[in-house]
Design a protein around this motif. Sequence first.
Motif, PDB file in Angstrom:
ATOM      1  N   GLU A   1      -8.579   8.931   0.667  1.00 16.84           N
ATOM      2  CA  GLU A   1      -8.655   8.861   2.125  1.00 16.84           C
ATOM      3  C   GLU A   1      -8.515   7.412   2.557  1.00 16.84           C
ATOM      4  N   LEU A   2      -7.826   7.202   3.666  1.00 20.19           N
ATOM      5  CA  LEU A   2      -7.623   5.862   4.218  1.00 20.19           C
ATOM      6  C   LEU A   2      -7.907   5.920   5.706  1.00 20.19           C
TER       7      LEU A   2
ATOM      8  N   LEU B   1      -6.240  -3.830  -0.716  1.00 18.62           N
ATOM      9  CA  LEU B   1      -6.338  -2.370  -0.724  1.00 18.62           C
ATOM     10  C   LEU B   1      -5.385  -1.754  -1.737  1.00 18.62           C
TER      11      LEU B   1
ATOM     12  N   LEU C   1       0.825  -1.203   0.000  1.00 16.45           N
ATOM     13  CA  LEU C   1       0.000   0.000   0.000  1.00 16.45           C
ATOM     14  C   LEU C   1       0.863   1.258   0.000  1.00 16.45           C
TER      15      LEU C   1
ATOM     16  N   GLU D   1      -3.910  -5.978   2.994  1.00 19.18           N
ATOM     17  CA  GLU D   1      -3.085  -4.913   2.436  1.00 19.18           C
ATOM     18  C   GLU D   1      -2.988  -5.031   0.918  1.00 19.18           C
TER      19      GLU D   1
ATOM     20  N   LEU E   1      -6.439   0.669  -4.829  1.00 17.34           N
ATOM     21  CA  LEU E   1      -5.890   2.000  -5.089  1.00 17.34           C
ATOM     22  C   LEU E   1      -5.316   2.088  -6.493  1.00 17.34           C
TER      23      LEU E   1
ATOM     24  N   ARG F   1      -9.313   3.874   9.426  1.00 20.69           N
ATOM     25  CA  ARG F   1      -9.542   2.642  10.189  1.00 20.69           C
ATOM     26  C   ARG F   1     -10.834   2.817  10.974  1.00 20.69           C
TER      27      ARG F   1
ATOM     28  N   PHE G   1     -10.296  -1.441   7.434  1.00 19.54           N
ATOM     29  CA  PHE G   1      -9.659  -0.351   6.717  1.00 19.54           C
ATOM     30  C   PHE G   1     -10.576   0.055   5.571  1.00 19.54           C
ATOM     31  N   GLU G   2     -10.809   1.355   5.421  1.00 23.67           N
ATOM     32  CA  GLU G   2     -11.658   1.872   4.349  1.00 23.67           C
ATOM     33  C   GLU G   2     -10.843   2.796   3.465  1.00 23.67           C
ATOM     34  N   LEU G   3     -10.755   2.456   2.196  1.00 19.80           N
ATOM     35  CA  LEU G   3     -10.066   3.277   1.203  1.00 19.80           C
ATOM     36  C   LEU G   3     -11.111   3.968   0.338  1.00 19.80           C
TER      37      LEU G   3
END
Length: 406
Positions: free
Chosen positions: A333-334, A310, A273, A307, A314, A336, A345-347
């Motif tokens: 934005e990343l 995510l 990431l 990971e 991205l 927790r 985890f929110e991406l």
Amino acid sequence: MSAMTKGRMREAAGGTGARGIPVGETPRTLRQGLRKGLWIGVWLVFLGEPVRDLTSGRHTPSGTAAGWAGLAVFVGVYLALVFRNMGRPEHRPAGLSRVAVLIAGLGVLATVLCLTLGRHWLDLYVYVSVACGAALPLRAVYWTIPLTGATMTLVGRHLGATGPGQRLLLVVMIGFAMTGVRQLVRTTVELRRARATVAQLAANEERLRLARDLHDLLGHSLSLIVLKSELAGRMLPDHPDQAARQVADIERVGRQALVDVREAVTGYRRPRLSAELAGAQVALAAAGIAAHLPEAPDLTGVREESESALAWALREAVTNVVRHSGAGRCTVELLRRQTLDGPQFELSVEDNGSGGSGGGPGNGLTGLAERLEKAGGSLEAGRFRHGFRLVARVPAGPAPDVGSGA
């Protein structure tokens, strides 16, 4: 090396791409040439006084015609100097001599036009000063710009012009301002080339690391396979049982080597990431998109699958923004979050573009959704306010322990 990584390296080496003008370089297309010419041509506003003087009718027809011809030659030489030399490295001796002759010709032509047509032509010295700041080395700029201002002051006093101090300040300030712009452009070019060099060195180092790892993984195993094959060949006629044991060892070593290679390839293909955040910054900047990205998060205790998912999300989102969205801004934005299903985890990747030309999710988003589902996450993508938004969620905790009883 992925296609997106190669594209980033090409963009880093080549400039801003199709969206902008390659700073400090010769335009590659007609559109880029028109944009750069428009940027330089805006400063022709100081020609207002000479043009009004020629159209006022106070000169004879032959004087007016000579004035128009002189003005055309002056503007042509000025544009050629600034257009060709803005942001370029220090000239070679031959090129520097040519530039110096052209700038001296501009100064002489400006003086002749002022002395023959009047004080309304004093603004031409502004362009002589700008040409000095844009095309001459710094060691020459420090004395040519003040010399231009002094020449304009002397000519203005001879013609009885008012406000010589204001004109002198304008000529000197604009000339040195252009020097600052030239240095900024040159620094930008050097930084872009340095970034391309660093990317190339990183790719070379990655290839060397791959070669070392493959040698460490396969060198011993292949040597052992060759040795045992030779032993089995010598034992086969007289000692078939021993030859069979050697063949079994060869099979065992070959299977272990295959497992090691698969594990190594999986590690190479797994994106990180932090690396994808850095790559996204480069890709968005190269495409001329204003990027707002977070710092690399602390992923201690997070599963590698989460990971990796995510990172893939991205990469896919940034690729879509660069290639299909037509956006001018992108925000990543990343976060927790604590949910009923545990920490996540929110991406979030949001842009102000159109979101592409397709009517539904493409193959990239479909494959990304499947990858996130395998990692225990989810994907949301669609129109959001005045743009497009992609949200990927994955578990943020370690893999759950599997007990042996109730």
